[in-house]
Design an enzyme around this catalytic site. Structure first.
Site, PDB file in Angstrom:
ATOM      1  N   GLU A   7       0.863  -1.178   0.000  1.00  0.00           N
ATOM      2  CA  GLU A   7       0.000   0.000   0.000  1.00  0.00           C
ATOM      3  C   GLU A   7       0.894   1.220   0.000  1.00  0.00           C
ATOM      4  O   GLU A   7       1.530   1.537   0.997  1.00  0.00           O
ATOM      5  CB  GLU A   7      -0.894  -0.015   1.247  1.00  0.00           C
ATOM      6  CG  GLU A   7      -1.899   1.091   1.291  1.00  0.00           C
ATOM      7  CD  GLU A   7      -2.925   0.985   0.186  1.00  0.00           C
ATOM      8  OE1 GLU A   7      -3.025   1.942  -0.591  1.00  0.00           O
ATOM      9  OE2 GLU A   7      -3.607  -0.036   0.087  1.00  0.00           O
ATOM     10  N   CYS A  41      -5.230   3.678  -0.327  1.00  0.00           N
ATOM     11  CA  CYS A  41      -4.561   4.626  -1.217  1.00  0.00           C
ATOM     12  C   CYS A  41      -5.528   5.535  -1.958  1.00  0.00           C
ATOM     13  O   CYS A  41      -5.122   6.527  -2.538  1.00  0.00           O
ATOM     14  CB  CYS A  41      -3.657   3.898  -2.202  1.00  0.00           C
ATOM     15  SG  CYS A  41      -4.540   2.807  -3.308  1.00  0.00           S
TER      16      CYS A  41
END
Length: 68
Positions: A7, A41
């Site tokens: 991530e 994200c």
């Protein structure tokens, strides 16, 4: 070999312009900023609101999130 997922995050802004529909803007900001409690994200980390609708946006946003 192992499968991994990293991530990487992001600093995705949302811009609320002078003639934005504030109801849509608040819904969009709430969804983008609070999706999965934030640790993804696609979370919007920055919100830029034009100065003319700023006070109305903040008031509407505060009422909206206080009901959630």
């Amino acid at each position: 070999m192992k499968h991994l997922h990293f991530e990487l995050g992001g600093k995705d802004p949302i811009v609320v312009v002078q003639d934005s529909d504030l109801e849509t803007a608040v819904l969009s900001v709430s969804y983008a900023g609070l999706l999965n409690l934030g640790p993804v994200c696609t979370t919007a980390d920055r919100i830029y609101v034009h100065e003319s609708p700023f006070s109305h946006f903040i008031a509407y946003f505060a009422v909206f999130v206080s009901k959630r």
